[in-house]
Write a protein that holds these residues in place. Structure first.
Motif, PDB file in Angstrom:
ATOM      1  N   TRP A  13       0.694  -1.002  -0.024  1.00  0.00           N
ATOM      2  CA  TRP A  13      -0.004  -0.104   0.014  1.00  0.00           C
ATOM      3  C   TRP A  13       0.962   1.353   0.042  1.00  0.00           C
ATOM      4  CZ3 TRP A  13      -4.286   1.352   4.137  1.00  0.00           C
ATOM      5  CH2 TRP A  13      -5.265   2.110   3.464  1.00  0.00           C
ATOM      6  N   ILE A  14       1.388   1.416  -1.128  1.00  0.00           N
ATOM      7  CA  ILE A  14       2.750   2.437  -1.023  1.00  0.00           C
ATOM      8  C   ILE A  14       2.141   3.832  -1.145  1.00  0.00           C
ATOM      9  CG2 ILE A  14       4.189   3.369  -2.617  1.00  0.00           C
ATOM     10  CD1 ILE A  14       4.680   0.470  -3.812  1.00  0.00           C
ATOM     11  N   LYS A  15       0.819   4.105  -1.633  1.00  0.00           N
ATOM     12  CA  LYS A  15       0.271   5.568  -1.358  1.00  0.00           C
ATOM     13  C   LYS A  15       0.057   5.806  -0.042  1.00  0.00           C
ATOM     14  CE  LYS A  15      -1.440   6.055  -5.991  1.00  0.00           C
ATOM     15  NZ  LYS A  15      -2.684   6.493  -6.861  1.00  0.00           N
ATOM     16  N   GLN A  16      -0.156   4.911   0.781  1.00  0.00           N
ATOM     17  CA  GLN A  16      -0.405   5.153   2.251  1.00  0.00           C
ATOM     18  C   GLN A  16       0.827   4.572   3.262  1.00  0.00           C
ATOM     19  OE1 GLN A  16      -2.996   6.910   3.161  1.00  0.00           O
ATOM     20  NE2 GLN A  16      -3.746   6.945   0.969  1.00  0.00           N
ATOM     21  N   LYS A  17       2.027   4.542   2.644  1.00  0.00           N
ATOM     22  CA  LYS A  17       3.118   3.857   3.458  1.00  0.00           C
ATOM     23  C   LYS A  17       3.389   4.856   4.692  1.00  0.00           C
ATOM     24  CE  LYS A  17       6.620   5.915   0.835  1.00  0.00           C
ATOM     25  NZ  LYS A  17       7.684   5.424  -0.319  1.00  0.00           N
ATOM     26  N   ALA A  18       3.097   5.887   4.685  1.00  0.00           N
ATOM     27  CA  ALA A  18       3.547   6.807   5.739  1.00  0.00           C
ATOM     28  C   ALA A  18       2.584   6.434   6.974  1.00  0.00           C
ATOM     29  CB  ALA A  18       3.512   8.145   5.769  1.00  0.00           C
ATOM     30  N   LYS A  19       1.437   6.293   6.524  1.00  0.00           N
ATOM     31  CA  LYS A  19       0.222   6.298   7.383  1.00  0.00           C
ATOM     32  C   LYS A  19       0.373   4.704   8.032  1.00  0.00           C
ATOM     33  CE  LYS A  19      -2.937   9.286   5.523  1.00  0.00           C
ATOM     34  NZ  LYS A  19      -4.386   9.700   5.021  1.00  0.00           N
ATOM     35  N   VAL A  20       0.688   4.031   7.439  1.00  0.00           N
ATOM     36  CA  VAL A  20       0.858   2.529   7.634  1.00  0.00           C
ATOM     37  C   VAL A  20       2.278   2.332   8.729  1.00  0.00           C
ATOM     38  CG1 VAL A  20       1.430   0.145   6.952  1.00  0.00           C
ATOM     39  CG2 VAL A  20       0.040   1.473   5.582  1.00  0.00           C
ATOM     40  N   GLY A  21       3.079   3.039   8.376  1.00  0.00           N
ATOM     41  CA  GLY A  21       4.522   3.122   9.087  1.00  0.00           C
ATOM     42  C   GLY A  21       4.036   3.625  10.514  1.00  0.00           C
ATOM     43  N   ILE A  22       3.288   4.713  10.662  1.00  0.00           N
ATOM     44  CA  ILE A  22       2.602   5.121  11.932  1.00  0.00           C
ATOM     45  C   ILE A  22       1.976   4.123  12.698  1.00  0.00           C
ATOM     46  CG2 ILE A  22       1.294   6.972  13.020  1.00  0.00           C
ATOM     47  CD1 ILE A  22       2.196   8.739  10.303  1.00  0.00           C
ATOM     48  N   ALA A  23       1.062   3.327  12.039  1.00  0.00           N
ATOM     49  CA  ALA A  23       0.141   2.411  12.557  1.00  0.00           C
ATOM     50  C   ALA A  23       1.114   1.252  12.978  1.00  0.00           C
ATOM     51  CB  ALA A  23      -0.760   1.958  11.405  1.00  0.00           C
ATOM     52  N   LEU A  24       2.042   0.877  12.167  1.00  0.00           N
ATOM     53  CA  LEU A  24       2.956  -0.151  12.557  1.00  0.00           C
ATOM     54  C   LEU A  24       3.664   0.313  14.099  1.00  0.00           C
ATOM     55  CD1 LEU A  24       4.153  -2.840  12.420  1.00  0.00           C
ATOM     56  CD2 LEU A  24       5.787  -2.017  11.010  1.00  0.00           C
ATOM     57  N   ALA A  25       4.271   1.539  13.997  1.00  0.00           N
ATOM     58  CA  ALA A  25       5.038   2.303  15.202  1.00  0.00           C
ATOM     59  C   ALA A  25       3.709   2.072  16.362  1.00  0.00           C
ATOM     60  CB  ALA A  25       5.386   3.455  14.833  1.00  0.00           C
ATOM     61  N   ILE A  26       2.775   2.352  16.231  1.00  0.00           N
ATOM     62  CA  ILE A  26       1.814   2.457  17.461  1.00  0.00           C
ATOM     63  C   ILE A  26       1.751   0.993  17.805  1.00  0.00           C
ATOM     64  CG2 ILE A  26      -0.835   2.839  17.818  1.00  0.00           C
ATOM     65  CD1 ILE A  26      -0.241   5.419  16.116  1.00  0.00           C
ATOM     66  N   PHE A  27       1.415   0.001  16.831  1.00  0.00           N
ATOM     67  CA  PHE A  27       1.308  -1.547  17.227  1.00  0.00           C
ATOM     68  C   PHE A  27       2.454  -1.755  17.966  1.00  0.00           C
ATOM     69  CE2 PHE A  27       2.099  -5.844  16.078  1.00  0.00           C
ATOM     70  CZ  PHE A  27       0.976  -6.454  16.476  1.00  0.00           C
ATOM     71  N   TYR A  28       3.797  -1.621  17.617  1.00  0.00           N
ATOM     72  CA  TYR A  28       4.984  -1.863  18.265  1.00  0.00           C
ATOM     73  C   TYR A  28       4.864  -1.274  19.834  1.00  0.00           C
ATOM     74  CZ  TYR A  28       7.289  -3.524  14.362  1.00  0.00           C
ATOM     75  OH  TYR A  28       7.829  -4.352  13.233  1.00  0.00           O
ATOM     76  N   ILE A  29       4.319  -0.146  20.086  1.00  0.00           N
ATOM     77  CA  ILE A  29       4.215   0.587  21.269  1.00  0.00           C
ATOM     78  C   ILE A  29       3.210  -0.195  22.189  1.00  0.00           C
ATOM     79  CG2 ILE A  29       3.545   2.504  22.706  1.00  0.00           C
ATOM     80  CD1 ILE A  29       4.567   4.138  20.408  1.00  0.00           C
ATOM     81  N   LEU A  30       2.077  -0.695  21.502  1.00  0.00           N
ATOM     82  CA  LEU A  30       1.082  -1.409  22.157  1.00  0.00           C
ATOM     83  C   LEU A  30       1.519  -2.704  22.526  1.00  0.00           C
ATOM     84  CD1 LEU A  30      -2.073  -0.392  19.895  1.00  0.00           C
ATOM     85  CD2 LEU A  30      -1.512   0.493  22.412  1.00  0.00           C
ATOM     86  N   ILE A  31       2.452  -3.580  21.810  1.00  0.00           N
ATOM     87  CA  ILE A  31       2.741  -4.953  22.102  1.00  0.00           C
ATOM     88  C   ILE A  31       3.807  -5.024  23.310  1.00  0.00           C
ATOM     89  CG2 ILE A  31       1.568  -5.877  20.124  1.00  0.00           C
ATOM     90  CD1 ILE A  31       4.690  -6.162  19.093  1.00  0.00           C
ATOM     91  N   TYR A  32       4.581  -3.669  23.510  1.00  0.00           N
ATOM     92  CA  TYR A  32       5.497  -3.640  24.333  1.00  0.00           C
ATOM     93  C   TYR A  32       5.331  -4.126  25.494  1.00  0.00           C
ATOM     94  CZ  TYR A  32      10.176  -1.890  25.842  1.00  0.00           C
ATOM     95  OH  TYR A  32      11.403  -1.822  26.314  1.00  0.00           O
ATOM     96  N   PRO A  33       4.029  -3.954  26.267  1.00  0.00           N
ATOM     97  CA  PRO A  33       3.909  -4.447  27.700  1.00  0.00           C
ATOM     98  C   PRO A  33       4.275  -6.015  27.687  1.00  0.00           C
ATOM     99  CG  PRO A  33       2.400  -2.804  27.139  1.00  0.00           C
ATOM    100  CD  PRO A  33       3.249  -3.033  25.847  1.00  0.00           C
ATOM    101  N   GLY A  34       3.985  -6.722  26.402  1.00  0.00           N
ATOM    102  CA  GLY A  34       4.034  -8.222  26.459  1.00  0.00           C
ATOM    103  C   GLY A  34       5.673  -8.553  26.602  1.00  0.00           C
ATOM    104  N   ASN A  35       6.487  -7.705  26.173  1.00  0.00           N
ATOM    105  CA  ASN A  35       7.918  -7.995  26.053  1.00  0.00           C
ATOM    106  C   ASN A  35       8.429  -7.486  27.799  1.00  0.00           C
ATOM    107  OD1 ASN A  35       8.041  -8.544  23.512  1.00  0.00           O
ATOM    108  ND2 ASN A  35       8.569  -6.247  22.901  1.00  0.00           N
TER     109      ASN A  35
END
Length: 141
Positions: free
Chosen positions: A67-89
């Protein structure tokens, strides 16, 4: 620079897709170790968390690649996901749970320092930093 960012974006997307597939199949038991122990410990709920996060990882991984046209938004969503799963680590470290070869407190602690790297990788490779800067300047205008 964009060429290098694209390579790293595709690599991260492929890694996320692979990890998501692992959630749904061959690494399902390993990923149970990362479900935070402050969540309900009912086995069915914990399995749901693993499966749901796997679907999210596959979705984000494929979106990051295609989804290249939305890659920046996807990158932000992925960064947020990494933050959300950090408590598991953190839970894996604080509870001394072995998984993914993290069988000592030292290895589990070192793993905690890689999450910020993943966050920065997602934001940098997707071009999210210039996108966010552009949004900020629009708001100030």
């Amino acid at each position: 620079m964009r060429y290098l960012q694209n390579i790293f974006r595709i690599l991260l997307g492929a890694a996320m897709t692979f990890a998501g597939i692992g959630h749904l199949s061959f690494q399902r038991e390993e990923f149970l170790a990362q479900v935070p122990r402050w969540l309900p410990t009912d086995p069915a709920f914990m399995d749901f968390v693993v499966l749901a996060s796997g679907v999210v990882e596959i979705s984000l991984g494929l979106a990051l690649i295609f989804w290249i046209k939305q890659k920046a938004k996807v990158g932000i969503a992925l960064a947020i996901f990494y933050i959300l799963i950090y408590p598991g680590n953190i839970s894996q470290y604080t509870n001394g749970i072995d998984a993914f070869g993290l069988d000592t407190d030292q290895k589990r602690l070192i793993r905690l320092f890689f999450q910020p790297v993943l966050i920065l990788w997602a934001l940098w490779s997707s071009g999210a930093f210039p996108y966010l800067k552009k949004l900020k300047s629009k708001k100030q205008s």
